[in-house]
Design a protein around this motif. Sequence first.
Motif, PDB file in Angstrom:
ATOM      1  N   PRO A 161       0.804  -1.222   0.000  1.00  0.00           N
ATOM      2  CA  PRO A 161       0.000   0.000   0.000  1.00  0.00           C
ATOM      3  C   PRO A 161       0.838   1.274   0.000  1.00  0.00           C
ATOM      4  O   PRO A 161       0.314   2.356  -0.191  1.00  0.00           O
ATOM      5  CB  PRO A 161      -0.807  -0.119   1.297  1.00  0.00           C
ATOM      6  N   VAL A 162       2.130   1.147   0.252  1.00  0.00           N
ATOM      7  CA  VAL A 162       2.966   2.343   0.325  1.00  0.00           C
ATOM      8  C   VAL A 162       3.837   2.486  -0.921  1.00  0.00           C
ATOM      9  O   VAL A 162       4.565   3.465  -1.076  1.00  0.00           O
ATOM     10  CB  VAL A 162       3.884   2.306   1.568  1.00  0.00           C
ATOM     11  N   CYS A 199       3.301  -4.078   7.068  1.00  0.00           N
ATOM     12  CA  CYS A 199       1.917  -4.562   7.020  1.00  0.00           C
ATOM     13  C   CYS A 199       1.845  -6.016   6.577  1.00  0.00           C
ATOM     14  O   CYS A 199       0.779  -6.616   6.608  1.00  0.00           O
ATOM     15  CB  CYS A 199       1.094  -3.691   6.085  1.00  0.00           C
ATOM     16  N   GLY A 249      -1.419   2.483   7.812  1.00  0.00           N
ATOM     17  CA  GLY A 249      -0.215   3.315   7.723  1.00  0.00           C
ATOM     18  C   GLY A 249       0.698   3.137   8.919  1.00  0.00           C
ATOM     19  O   GLY A 249       1.837   3.577   8.899  1.00  0.00           O
ATOM     20  N   LEU A 256       3.452   5.574  10.175  1.00  0.00           N
ATOM     21  CA  LEU A 256       3.762   6.578   9.144  1.00  0.00           C
ATOM     22  C   LEU A 256       3.134   7.938   9.420  1.00  0.00           C
ATOM     23  O   LEU A 256       3.714   8.971   9.095  1.00  0.00           O
ATOM     24  CB  LEU A 256       3.326   6.082   7.761  1.00  0.00           C
ATOM     25  N   TYR A 315       4.713   5.653  -2.893  1.00  0.00           N
ATOM     26  CA  TYR A 315       5.609   6.681  -2.375  1.00  0.00           C
ATOM     27  C   TYR A 315       7.076   6.269  -2.406  1.00  0.00           C
ATOM     28  O   TYR A 315       7.956   7.049  -2.067  1.00  0.00           O
ATOM     29  CB  TYR A 315       5.257   7.019  -0.925  1.00  0.00           C
ATOM     30  N   THR A 351      11.598   7.785  10.621  1.00  0.00           N
ATOM     31  CA  THR A 351      11.392   6.406  11.044  1.00  0.00           C
ATOM     32  C   THR A 351      12.562   5.867  11.859  1.00  0.00           C
ATOM     33  O   THR A 351      12.391   5.190  12.861  1.00  0.00           O
ATOM     34  CB  THR A 351      11.176   5.503   9.820  1.00  0.00           C
ATOM     35  N   SER A 372       5.656  -0.008   6.227  1.00  0.00           N
ATOM     36  CA  SER A 372       4.884   0.092   7.463  1.00  0.00           C
ATOM     37  C   SER A 372       4.717  -1.272   8.131  1.00  0.00           C
ATOM     38  O   SER A 372       3.922  -1.414   9.046  1.00  0.00           O
ATOM     39  CB  SER A 372       3.521   0.711   7.181  1.00  0.00           C
ATOM     40  N   TRP A 385      12.474   2.869   4.899  1.00  0.00           N
ATOM     41  CA  TRP A 385      11.907   3.670   5.999  1.00  0.00           C
ATOM     42  C   TRP A 385      10.437   3.944   5.808  1.00  0.00           C
ATOM     43  O   TRP A 385       9.756   4.412   6.711  1.00  0.00           O
ATOM     44  CB  TRP A 385      12.684   4.978   6.149  1.00  0.00           C
ATOM     45  N   LEU A 386       9.934   3.671   4.601  1.00  0.00           N
ATOM     46  CA  LEU A 386       8.501   3.867   4.356  1.00  0.00           C
ATOM     47  C   LEU A 386       7.706   2.609   4.658  1.00  0.00           C
ATOM     48  O   LEU A 386       6.499   2.650   4.842  1.00  0.00           O
ATOM     49  CB  LEU A 386       8.278   4.265   2.899  1.00  0.00           C
ATOM     50  N   CYS A 432      -3.771  -1.729   5.193  1.00  0.00           N
ATOM     51  CA  CYS A 432      -2.967  -1.095   6.241  1.00  0.00           C
ATOM     52  C   CYS A 432      -3.393   0.356   6.496  1.00  0.00           C
ATOM     53  O   CYS A 432      -3.683   1.096   5.567  1.00  0.00           O
ATOM     54  CB  CYS A 432      -1.498  -1.125   5.813  1.00  0.00           C
ATOM     55  N   MET A 484      -3.161   7.264   3.565  1.00  0.00           N
ATOM     56  CA  MET A 484      -3.649   5.913   3.863  1.00  0.00           C
ATOM     57  C   MET A 484      -4.868   5.968   4.772  1.00  0.00           C
ATOM     58  O   MET A 484      -5.815   5.210   4.617  1.00  0.00           O
ATOM     59  CB  MET A 484      -2.530   5.091   4.470  1.00  0.00           C
TER      60      MET A 484
END
Lengths: 197, 293
Positions: A44-45, A80, B194, B197, A48, A116, A78, A75-76, B192, B208
């Motif tokens: 989902p990230v 998940c 996030g 984040l 970015y 992070t 998460s 560092w992005l 998720c 998110m």
Amino acid sequence: MEIQRTIKYEAELDRQFAYEIAQSPGAETLFECIQCGACSAACPVSIYMDLTPRRVIAMTREGFKHEVLSSLTIWLCSSCYACTVECPVGIKVTDVMYALKQRAIKEGYGPRKVLTRLLAQSFFQAVKEDGRATERKVMLRLYRRAGLDHLIRMAPLGLKLWRTGRLSAFGTERIKNPAEVRTLLECLEEQEGGKSP
Amino acid sequence: MSGYAYYPGCSLLGTGKSYDESVRAVFEALGVPLQELENWNCCGATAYSSIDECTAFALAARNLALAHRRGDPILAPCPNCYLVLTKTQRYLEQYPEIRQRIVQTLERLGLNLGHDVPIRHPLQVLSETPGLEAIRQKIQKPLKGLRVAPYYGCLLARPYPIVEDPWNTTILEDFIRVTGAEVVPYAYRTRCCGGALTGVVREAGLRMVYILLREALRQGAQAVVTTCPLCQFNLEAFQDQALRKNGIQERIPVLYFTQLLGLALGLPPKKLGLHRHLIPFQPQRKALQEAVA
Ligand code: SF4
Ligand code: SF4
């Protein structure tokens, strides 16, 4: 304009790095990656990220150590686990991300603008001191290290949480004998011969 | 055996306080005994794995050893704790060299790791004891007409799901229906939120959060029900910023499933920590408004 070489010679790649990462728990099948991209699709990230998870895996196993360790991607992430459950060859991509974060911290990589790494370190210290993480303490420490503007930006929310009793203002959560947790962590450090960040 | 070895974890002492309060209240009301695991320490969360795998495992392992000594299954409402404890247990079985190091270190503290302390989430426990049917019998104030978006978050669904088939499970939905509320279709139920984040890379985190909230609103939900303190915090504390940025005026309360259940069981809102929420949940007023409209 200065002209720079944009590709690497094979001799510049760090193969050893790839083998070391592949030894961390969950990364055993690193070299079996088929580059299907399922991990990137599930992430989902990824929109970015500078390197998608699939590319991180590809570049790690080819030995692009510097590029991978200085990427924003690690560092992005998460944590998940969406990538991990999708990978057809059983690479625990989330664990690879963790292994890369550890390496980056140990070797002093890590972009300054991404907090992070600071968060992980603030948290680490708090738990080492108290055995538990008091959120207020971790956050204060994080934003103090990050800079005053961060602290100010978070203040209104902090106040609201404090008013609703969700942020202890003074007390610190501590286990009865925090020394026990410290001993636990120090024993391991001794064995490893390493030191905490 | 003195009931479940309750492991609240750090979040439930702070921003997730109302989760702690509502878990205790609901377990008491349903007669399922629970007693806090004495002197538990932080599970390590995701931050420790970023620093060093082995110390992360050691932190979690100390809690497993404490529960082993007491001889009770662990009850972990926070999915992050649930994951870290479960992952540690699995990895220590899988990697004997790491296990060896951890076991030796724990021995120096006079602790014995043991092998298979059960680690359970309240959703699992309550669906067995007393079970949904028995809970249905005890419902006093059904939340009729309330439309709820069921939100599991990541870690109950993967990588160590609390149910056999996480793709098709309806365990959270079943609990919502038992309270008399209605479940809206919610495709992002395991997407998720996030995680950390929102605190460290704001733009990515807010986006998110926005995606999750917009979908809940689009489905006509009047509340989002979660099982995770971090999800609850993100969706509530950053809701204003996330929605305002995208021109949305509406706001939607975000509750723990134990709070919804507690309300339906007739427990006082204060006992369930509802007064701690930043976006107030007032089902009665909602229902009234609709009756007038
Ligand atoms: S899902 Fe697995 S095999 Fe596919 S690209 Fe990602 S790491 Fe490689
Ligand atoms: S664990 Fe990290 S890399 Fe994997 S899908 Fe989630 S955010 Fe992306």
